[in-house]
Motif scaffolding. Structure first.
Motif, PDB file in Angstrom:
ATOM      1  N   GLN A  79       0.848  -1.324  -0.021  1.00 53.04           N
ATOM      2  CA  GLN A  79       0.082  -0.005  -0.162  1.00 53.04           C
ATOM      3  C   GLN A  79       0.832   1.324  -0.026  1.00 53.04           C
ATOM      4  OE1 GLN A  79      -3.178  -0.964  -0.279  1.00 53.04           O
ATOM      5  NE2 GLN A  79      -2.786  -2.913   0.237  1.00 53.04           N
ATOM      6  N   CYS A  80       2.050   1.137  -0.595  1.00 55.51           N
ATOM      7  CA  CYS A  80       2.985   2.442  -0.352  1.00 55.51           C
ATOM      8  C   CYS A  80       2.589   3.202  -1.630  1.00 55.51           C
ATOM      9  CB  CYS A  80       4.276   1.718  -0.864  1.00 55.51           C
ATOM     10  SG  CYS A  80       5.184   1.211   1.022  1.00 55.51           S
ATOM     11  N   ARG A  81       3.031   4.578  -1.632  1.00 57.87           N
ATOM     12  CA  ARG A  81       2.888   5.496  -2.684  1.00 57.87           C
ATOM     13  C   ARG A  81       4.276   5.364  -3.511  1.00 57.87           C
ATOM     14  NH1 ARG A  81       2.405  11.240  -0.991  1.00 57.87           N
ATOM     15  NH2 ARG A  81       0.675  10.582   0.653  1.00 57.87           N
ATOM     16  N   GLY A 115       3.407   3.489   3.188  1.00 58.28           N
ATOM     17  CA  GLY A 115       2.696   2.107   3.166  1.00 58.28           C
ATOM     18  C   GLY A 115       1.930   1.599   4.560  1.00 58.28           C
ATOM     19  N   PHE A 116       1.319   0.576   4.649  1.00 58.23           N
ATOM     20  CA  PHE A 116       1.010   0.083   5.852  1.00 58.23           C
ATOM     21  C   PHE A 116       0.793  -1.534   5.580  1.00 58.23           C
ATOM     22  CE2 PHE A 116      -2.972   1.274   3.826  1.00 58.23           C
ATOM     23  CZ  PHE A 116      -3.912   0.117   4.147  1.00 58.23           C
ATOM     24  N   ILE A 117       0.673  -2.090   6.784  1.00 59.10           N
ATOM     25  CA  ILE A 117       0.288  -3.664   6.674  1.00 59.10           C
ATOM     26  C   ILE A 117      -0.868  -3.576   7.990  1.00 59.10           C
ATOM     27  CG2 ILE A 117       0.717  -5.976   7.709  1.00 59.10           C
ATOM     28  CD1 ILE A 117       3.583  -5.491   6.286  1.00 59.10           C
ATOM     29  N   GLU A 118      -2.032  -4.377   7.620  1.00 57.23           N
ATOM     30  CA  GLU A 118      -2.870  -4.582   8.733  1.00 57.23           C
ATOM     31  C   GLU A 118      -2.681  -5.743   9.539  1.00 57.23           C
ATOM     32  OE1 GLU A 118      -7.278  -2.853   8.646  1.00 57.23           O
ATOM     33  OE2 GLU A 118      -7.193  -4.864   7.621  1.00 57.23           O
ATOM     34  N   ILE A 119      -2.627  -5.893  10.681  1.00 53.11           N
ATOM     35  CA  ILE A 119      -2.292  -6.969  11.421  1.00 53.11           C
ATOM     36  C   ILE A 119      -3.357  -7.407  12.434  1.00 53.11           C
ATOM     37  CG2 ILE A 119       0.251  -6.697  11.411  1.00 53.11           C
ATOM     38  CD1 ILE A 119      -0.078  -6.039  14.353  1.00 53.11           C
ATOM     39  N   ASP A 120      -3.633  -8.552  12.887  1.00 58.21           N
ATOM     40  CA  ASP A 120      -4.463  -9.045  14.020  1.00 58.21           C
ATOM     41  C   ASP A 120      -3.712  -8.742  15.365  1.00 58.21           C
ATOM     42  OD1 ASP A 120      -6.375 -10.032  12.191  1.00 58.21           O
ATOM     43  OD2 ASP A 120      -5.248 -11.838  12.085  1.00 58.21           O
ATOM     44  N   LYS A 129      -3.102  -0.954  12.101  1.00 53.81           N
ATOM     45  CA  LYS A 129      -2.405  -0.788  10.812  1.00 53.81           C
ATOM     46  C   LYS A 129      -1.111  -0.377  11.198  1.00 53.81           C
ATOM     47  CE  LYS A 129      -5.692   1.079   7.214  1.00 53.81           C
ATOM     48  NZ  LYS A 129      -6.146   2.295   6.904  1.00 53.81           N
ATOM     49  N   ILE A 130      -0.075  -1.114  10.802  1.00 55.24           N
ATOM     50  CA  ILE A 130       1.447  -0.776  11.229  1.00 55.24           C
ATOM     51  C   ILE A 130       1.972   0.023   9.728  1.00 55.24           C
ATOM     52  CG2 ILE A 130       3.741  -1.708  11.687  1.00 55.24           C
ATOM     53  CD1 ILE A 130       1.604  -2.399  13.796  1.00 55.24           C
ATOM     54  N   GLY A 131       2.355   1.211  10.082  1.00 56.20           N
ATOM     55  CA  GLY A 131       2.996   1.896   9.049  1.00 56.20           C
ATOM     56  C   GLY A 131       4.307   1.440   8.350  1.00 56.20           C
ATOM     57  N   ILE A 132       4.425   1.809   7.358  1.00 55.41           N
ATOM     58  CA  ILE A 132       5.551   1.500   6.528  1.00 55.41           C
ATOM     59  C   ILE A 132       6.004   2.827   5.858  1.00 55.41           C
ATOM     60  CG2 ILE A 132       6.679   0.589   4.348  1.00 55.41           C
ATOM     61  CD1 ILE A 132       4.671  -1.797   4.684  1.00 55.41           C
ATOM     62  N   THR A 133       7.163   3.140   6.604  1.00 58.54           N
ATOM     63  CA  THR A 133       7.685   4.279   6.528  1.00 58.54           C
ATOM     64  C   THR A 133       8.248   4.516   4.735  1.00 58.54           C
ATOM     65  OG1 THR A 133       8.743   4.389   8.435  1.00 58.54           O
ATOM     66  CG2 THR A 133       9.629   6.022   7.188  1.00 58.54           C
ATOM     67  N   ARG A 134       8.963   3.399   4.493  1.00 53.99           N
ATOM     68  CA  ARG A 134       9.556   3.483   3.185  1.00 53.99           C
ATOM     69  C   ARG A 134      10.123   2.144   2.385  1.00 53.99           C
ATOM     70  NH1 ARG A 134      14.384   6.769   3.016  1.00 53.99           N
ATOM     71  NH2 ARG A 134      15.723   5.126   2.039  1.00 53.99           N
ATOM     72  N   PRO A 174       7.711   3.086  14.229  1.00 49.62           N
ATOM     73  CA  PRO A 174       7.727   2.486  15.293  1.00 49.62           C
ATOM     74  C   PRO A 174       6.393   2.180  15.918  1.00 49.62           C
ATOM     75  CG  PRO A 174       8.381   4.818  15.391  1.00 49.62           C
ATOM     76  CD  PRO A 174       8.130   4.332  14.034  1.00 49.62           C
ATOM     77  N   ASP A 175       5.438   1.415  15.129  1.00 53.63           N
ATOM     78  CA  ASP A 175       4.118   1.236  15.694  1.00 53.63           C
ATOM     79  C   ASP A 175       3.638   0.053  16.159  1.00 53.63           C
ATOM     80  OD1 ASP A 175       3.484   3.568  14.403  1.00 53.63           O
ATOM     81  OD2 ASP A 175       2.701   2.788  12.432  1.00 53.63           O
ATOM     82  N   MET A 176       4.705  -0.756  16.710  1.00 52.06           N
ATOM     83  CA  MET A 176       4.238  -2.042  17.216  1.00 52.06           C
ATOM     84  C   MET A 176       4.463  -2.020  18.846  1.00 52.06           C
ATOM     85  SD  MET A 176       5.809  -4.640  13.954  1.00 52.06           S
ATOM     86  CE  MET A 176       6.792  -3.132  13.490  1.00 52.06           C
ATOM     87  N   ARG A 177       3.765  -2.525  19.609  1.00 56.16           N
ATOM     88  CA  ARG A 177       3.708  -2.560  20.901  1.00 56.16           C
ATOM     89  C   ARG A 177       4.094  -3.624  21.761  1.00 56.16           C
ATOM     90  NH1 ARG A 177       4.704   1.569  19.372  1.00 56.16           N
ATOM     91  NH2 ARG A 177       3.663   3.475  19.518  1.00 56.16           N
ATOM     92  N   SER A 178       4.278  -4.802  20.979  1.00 54.57           N
ATOM     93  CA  SER A 178       4.479  -5.968  21.733  1.00 54.57           C
ATOM     94  C   SER A 178       5.260  -6.987  20.839  1.00 54.57           C
ATOM     95  CB  SER A 178       3.343  -6.790  22.217  1.00 54.57           C
ATOM     96  OG  SER A 178       2.548  -7.259  21.130  1.00 54.57           O
TER      97      SER A 178
END
Ligand code: ADP
Ligand code: ZN
Ligand code: MG
Length: 494
Positions: A79-81, A115-120, A129-134, A174-178
């Motif tokens: 899902q990146c530009r 971009g991003f990846i959607e996780i459970d 959604k976990i963002g993808i910087t580049r 830095p979107d993950m918390r565990s």
């Protein structure tokens, strides 16, 4: 071994982990990114090299279009530009397996961003959604070998076959918390990349590598804490364990009144511990500058559209559609989409089956259990998806019973043969639809079991199960259970 469970609940209530991942995937081009040398894995050391990838003076890089297309395809799947113009840059550092003294990468103008990846998430059914910087393109370095050759105890050998192999580096926010979220992110990322077919993501061969960045902060604090980076961990499970260890270590240091040193660390999977490798103060200043031997990379709209046209349906979308289209459960859909090949096979079987849902049910109910019992993956199944379809159609048309199907599946696994072959070899067995034979059997049973008949007639309707079971047994599973039920009910009620 350290686990987050090992960190006391109190401390986790006090500190929040913050995780960002940098993943390198090797792009499956036949030749290297800036020369025509082969990228084949496992060839004799230094057999796939030329002046360009050896970094000989005067040799000029020529960009491999396929590498750009693969990277752009991965970026689109994430899902990146895509940046229409991106810039190659030299990342300068010295290392024995880097003959040029610099790596060609991308720096402030990467191929793709945002971009991003959607996780459970852990909590049931939740998505995040976990963002993808580049996502940028770069060349790989060579390999330093410390074993497997004469005099290895005293020397290091260099293999430059990997030098110049194309990579896509995917940097997360830095979107993950565990550690669980990190594991989930990596699983989804790998699944998506595999679906695009641009990498085999084989961690043993180094075609997927991950660096994990981790910090902790007091809950409620906005600023991030000081991070450490764990490098070169070679399985997702170990990454999770390494993160668990680091979280515990960070909290321990902070609770003891100390400070975290920003540094790169290595994980020792045997000990379940991380060790400092080099601190950021000693880290290289890479002196990035635009690569003078390459033009800006232009991926214009037309090229982007052509690449986008080859984007496959992605796993999550496919799961949703398959649930709708075949009326299967989320669990079925998940299992059946674990690999793109499997999903393709399932769908081509289901689309031509009399009842697609039955194909899914047989995979879930009859196939997976048998595979699990034998420690086999779906790909190693003796019964193919086409075989499942053939068997499903036979049950659907009433030609064979469920019991007969189970027996035939057992034979398939015993003989390691697909369903159609076993079905033929067994002489195309058919369940009996012969009512007169069934009626005779039913009469005999009723005569032989007066007590059970009495119970049934006194209102214990579940007794029918006993009679059905007896008839099925007498017919060696060949009778049609529904027919048996009908005949018996009629007799018992009568
Ligand atoms: P560096 O300059 O050290 O390479 P970057 O800002 O480029 O750091 O980030 C590299 C990776 O580290 C990214 O995946 C990012 O999400 C992650 N990251 C950055 N800061 C933190 C932090 N404080 N804690 C955890 N991860 C972080
Ligand atoms: Zn070369
Ligand atoms: Mg960085």
């Amino acid at each position: 071994m350290a686990t987050t469970a090992g960190v006391s609940e109190d401390l986790l209530a006090k500190y929040e982990p913050v995780i960002g991942l940098e993943v390198h995937v090797q792009l499956l081009t036949a030749s290297k990114i800036f020369c025509s040398c082969s990228t084949r894995f496992g060839d004799p050391p230094n057999s796939n090299v030329c002046p360009v990838c050896l970094g000989l003076p005067g040799a000029l890089p020529v960009l491999n279009r396929k590498a750009v297309e693969f990277a752009a395809l991965a970026a689109m799947a994430l899902q990146c530009r895509i940046n229409e113009v991106s810039i190659f840059a030299r990342k300068n550092y010295f290392y024995p397996d880097l003959p040029k003294g610099y790596q060609i990468s991308q720096y402030d103008k990467p191929l793709a961003e945002f971009g991003f990846i959607e996780i459970d998430t852990n909590n049931d059914g939740g998505k995040k959604k976990i963002g993808i910087t580049r996502l940028h393109v770069e060349e790989d370095a060579g390999k330093s070998l410390h074993e497997g050759f004469a005099d290895a105890a005293a020397k290091t050998a260099i293999d430059l076959n990997r030098t110049g192999v194309p990579l896509a580096e995917i940097v997360s926010e830095p979107d993950m918390r565990s550690p669980e979220e990190a594991y989930e992110y990596l699983t989804r990322l790998k699944e998506i990349i595999l679906y695009t077919g641009v990498s085999d993501c084989n961690m043993e061969e180094g075609s997927l590598r991950c660096d994990a960045n981790i910090s902790v902060r007091p809950r409620g604090q906005k600023e991030f804490g000081t991070k450490t980076e764990i490098k070169n961990v070679n399985s997702f499970r170990f990454i999770k364990q390494a993160l668990e260890y680091e979280i515990e270590r960070h909290i321990g240091v902070l609770e003891g009144g100390g400070q975290i040193t920003q540094e790169t660390r290595l994980y020792n999977a045997h000990e379940g511990k991380t060790y400092g490798m080099r601190s950021k103060e000693q880290a290289h200043d890479y002196r990035y500058f635009p690569e003078p031997d390459l033009l800006p990379l232009v991926v214009d709209e037309k090229w982007q559209a052509a690449i986008r046209a080859s984007l496959p349906e992605l796993p999550e979308a496919r799961r949703q559609r398959m649930m709708q289209e075949y009326g299967i459960t989320a669990g079925d859909a998940h299992t059946l989409t674990l690999t793109r090949e499997m999903a393709d096979q399932f769908e081509s079987a289901a689309r031509t089956a009399k009842n697609p849902k039955r194909v899914a049910n047989l995979v879930q109910g009859e196939l997976l259990g048998r595979l699990k019992a034998q420690g086999l993956e779906l790909e190693q199944s003796p019964i193919s998806m086409a075989g499942v379809r053939a068997s499903a159609d036979l049950v659907e048309s009433g030609a064979i019973s469920g019991k007969m199907l189970k027996d035939l599946y057992d034979l398939c696994f015993e003989r390691k043969q697909d369903f159609p072959a076993v079905y033929e070899a067994e002489g195309r067995p058919e369940q009996s639809h012969d009512t007169s034979a069934l009626e005779k059997l039913a009469d005999e049973l009723i005569a032989a079991n007066p007590k059970q008949v009495e119970q049934y007639r006194a209102g214990k309707k579940t007794m029918i199960g006993f009679f059905v079971g007896q008839v099925m047994k007498a017919s060696k599973g060949q009778a049609n259970p529904q027919l048996v039920n009908e005949v018996l009910t009629k007799k018992l009620e009568g």
